[in-house]
Design a protein around this motif. Sequence first.
Motif, PDB file in Angstrom:
ATOM      1  N   ALA A  78       0.832  -1.199   0.000  1.00 36.09           N
ATOM      2  CA  ALA A  78       0.000   0.000   0.000  1.00 36.09           C
ATOM      3  C   ALA A  78       0.864   1.245   0.000  1.00 36.09           C
ATOM      4  N   GLY A  79       1.902   1.252   0.858  1.00 35.18           N
ATOM      5  CA  GLY A  79       2.778   2.409   0.918  1.00 35.18           C
ATOM      6  C   GLY A  79       3.488   2.635  -0.386  1.00 35.18           C
ATOM      7  N   SER A  80       3.987   1.573  -1.020  1.00 33.37           N
ATOM      8  CA  SER A  80       4.693   1.738  -2.292  1.00 33.37           C
ATOM      9  C   SER A  80       3.749   2.200  -3.376  1.00 33.37           C
ATOM     10  N   GLY A  81       2.467   1.712  -3.325  1.00 31.04           N
ATOM     11  CA  GLY A  81       1.496   2.154  -4.318  1.00 31.04           C
ATOM     12  C   GLY A  81       1.218   3.634  -4.204  1.00 31.04           C
ATOM     13  N   VAL A  82       1.095   4.129  -2.971  1.00 31.23           N
ATOM     14  CA  VAL A  82       0.839   5.549  -2.791  1.00 31.23           C
ATOM     15  C   VAL A  82       2.071   6.363  -3.143  1.00 31.23           C
ATOM     16  N   LEU A 253      -3.639   9.856   1.188  1.00 28.23           N
ATOM     17  CA  LEU A 253      -3.792   8.512   0.633  1.00 28.23           C
ATOM     18  C   LEU A 253      -2.920   7.505   1.376  1.00 28.23           C
ATOM     19  N   ASN A 254      -1.778   7.931   1.837  1.00 34.56           N
ATOM     20  CA  ASN A 254      -0.925   7.046   2.618  1.00 34.56           C
ATOM     21  C   ASN A 254      -1.606   6.663   3.937  1.00 34.56           C
ATOM     22  N   THR A 255      -2.258   7.654   4.560  1.00 36.83           N
ATOM     23  CA  THR A 255      -3.008   7.380   5.788  1.00 36.83           C
ATOM     24  C   THR A 255      -4.151   6.418   5.520  1.00 36.83           C
ATOM     25  N   ILE A 256      -4.873   6.622   4.414  1.00 38.52           N
ATOM     26  CA  ILE A 256      -5.978   5.733   4.060  1.00 38.52           C
ATOM     27  C   ILE A 256      -5.461   4.322   3.816  1.00 38.52           C
ATOM     28  N   GLU A 269     -14.374   6.620   6.014  1.00 38.79           N
ATOM     29  CA  GLU A 269     -14.703   7.987   6.421  1.00 38.79           C
ATOM     30  C   GLU A 269     -13.700   8.988   5.852  1.00 38.79           C
ATOM     31  N   LEU A 270     -12.425   8.605   5.837  1.00 40.37           N
ATOM     32  CA  LEU A 270     -11.406   9.487   5.269  1.00 40.37           C
ATOM     33  C   LEU A 270     -11.618   9.675   3.771  1.00 40.37           C
ATOM     34  N   LEU A 271     -12.032   8.611   3.076  1.00 39.03           N
ATOM     35  CA  LEU A 271     -12.330   8.734   1.650  1.00 39.03           C
ATOM     36  C   LEU A 271     -13.475   9.720   1.418  1.00 39.03           C
ATOM     37  N   LEU A 272     -14.502   9.646   2.254  1.00 40.57           N
ATOM     38  CA  LEU A 272     -15.626  10.568   2.127  1.00 40.57           C
ATOM     39  C   LEU A 272     -15.165  12.006   2.335  1.00 40.57           C
ATOM     40  N   ARG A 273     -14.314  12.208   3.329  1.00 39.14           N
ATOM     41  CA  ARG A 273     -13.825  13.563   3.596  1.00 39.14           C
ATOM     42  C   ARG A 273     -12.971  14.074   2.438  1.00 39.14           C
ATOM     43  N   LEU A 274     -12.119  13.215   1.906  1.00 41.06           N
ATOM     44  CA  LEU A 274     -11.293  13.622   0.775  1.00 41.06           C
ATOM     45  C   LEU A 274     -12.159  13.932  -0.446  1.00 41.06           C
TER      46      LEU A 274
END
Length: 453
Positions: A78-82, A253-256, A269-274
Amino acid sequence: MRGSAILAGVVVLIWTLVYLITQLFVDPPLGVLPTLAAGTLLTVAAVLGYPSALRGPRGRHRSGGSTGHAGHGEDGDAGSGVRSLAAAGRSVPLRSGLTPDAARRTAELLRPMLGGDAIAITDRRDVLAFVGPGSDHHRVGRALQTQATARAIRKGRTIVVRDRSHLGCTAEDCPLQSAVVAPLAIGTRVVGALGVFQARTQIPPKELVEDMANMLSLHLELAELDRERRLATHARLDALRAQINPHFLFNVLNTIASKARTDPEEARELLLRLSDFFRYAVRQDGHFAEFAQEYFFVRTYLSLEQARFGDRLRVRYDIDPQVLTTRVPVLTIQPLVENAVKHGIAGQVSGGTVRLRARVDPLTRTTSIRVSDDGAGIPEDVLARLTAFPAAPPEDGTGEESTAENGTRMRSGGVGLQNISQRLDSLFGDRYDLRISSPPGGGTVVDLRLPLR
């Protein structure tokens, strides 16, 4: 004012019931102190439980309130993807449109975030990207291989497949067993689909897939707006020029990504906020908006930053309710708050506090906005460079230029402040005031005074 009237009516009803119960229905009547204690407790509970108008709009795509706290970290792929998204800089996946290259990069990014065995992105007819098991026959450039994807596009709604018989893949040896396929849309027009497939019967998280599809749809809307930029109005261009910091997007996105496996609900919830953040930045018409809308936008931004910084970032709001209905230039307050977070708090090991204060002065007919932090502050030489030409004389009439300690009128400087000051110049001429100061004790204070509208 309707909400305040309702709350006042509830308080009156509470005290009426307390009086009737404690003084008329109870024999003997209760004393004064027990009666006051009961009424006070019920009143406090009603006031605290009543939804405040300052929490922002409610609804499915709500991002308001303060924030959850999430650590900032990476989680394997995930981290490398972001990180690949950050390397792309301003070329956000799908920002250039629904192309095979953008779809491939997006699918590679989403696979670890959504937890699917395979990710597919299509337009209305062909496969644009496919990552994971089944890529031998779900090939890029070929027609749609599953009936589920065709149904999602045709019906314009999410399709959930729980067994292979309903997947409708044309290949008999396809290893995929279940899927969630959500449409991608620009406005009301369906332009493609996002499919998350599993090689087992357990389906992917439906709501997370839907919210990610909504996020990608916003990117596609951005791409369409870019193509129509020459035909857009000048006010629309102002909104589009307020580019989202790619480092901010990368960090969110890294946090997500780090939360997608440990806490899917918080990731959702973070996706909704973004999504709300991008939606507001893109869909602003005209030069002005109500302060309540800008306030909601700022709270959304700070909630995303708090999810990354956790307890290191503290936020305090001091907003006069009269300010909420005034009109202020769009996309002006958030860059000031972002500067406070990025330059004032982010580099501090112990973190710090960002404060937003807003007042209306009916006598001078001005709206005063202050953004302050208790972070690193600004060195005098840097503060001096923020002024491109001599500041306006101070209001005390001494004729001396402002210093770093008593405030400097901002006319240009850093890119963000320069954009803000240029927009304010064109809108208000010399009828506004933007000052920045760095008190001796540390921190930074930005004061903005605007004519009341």
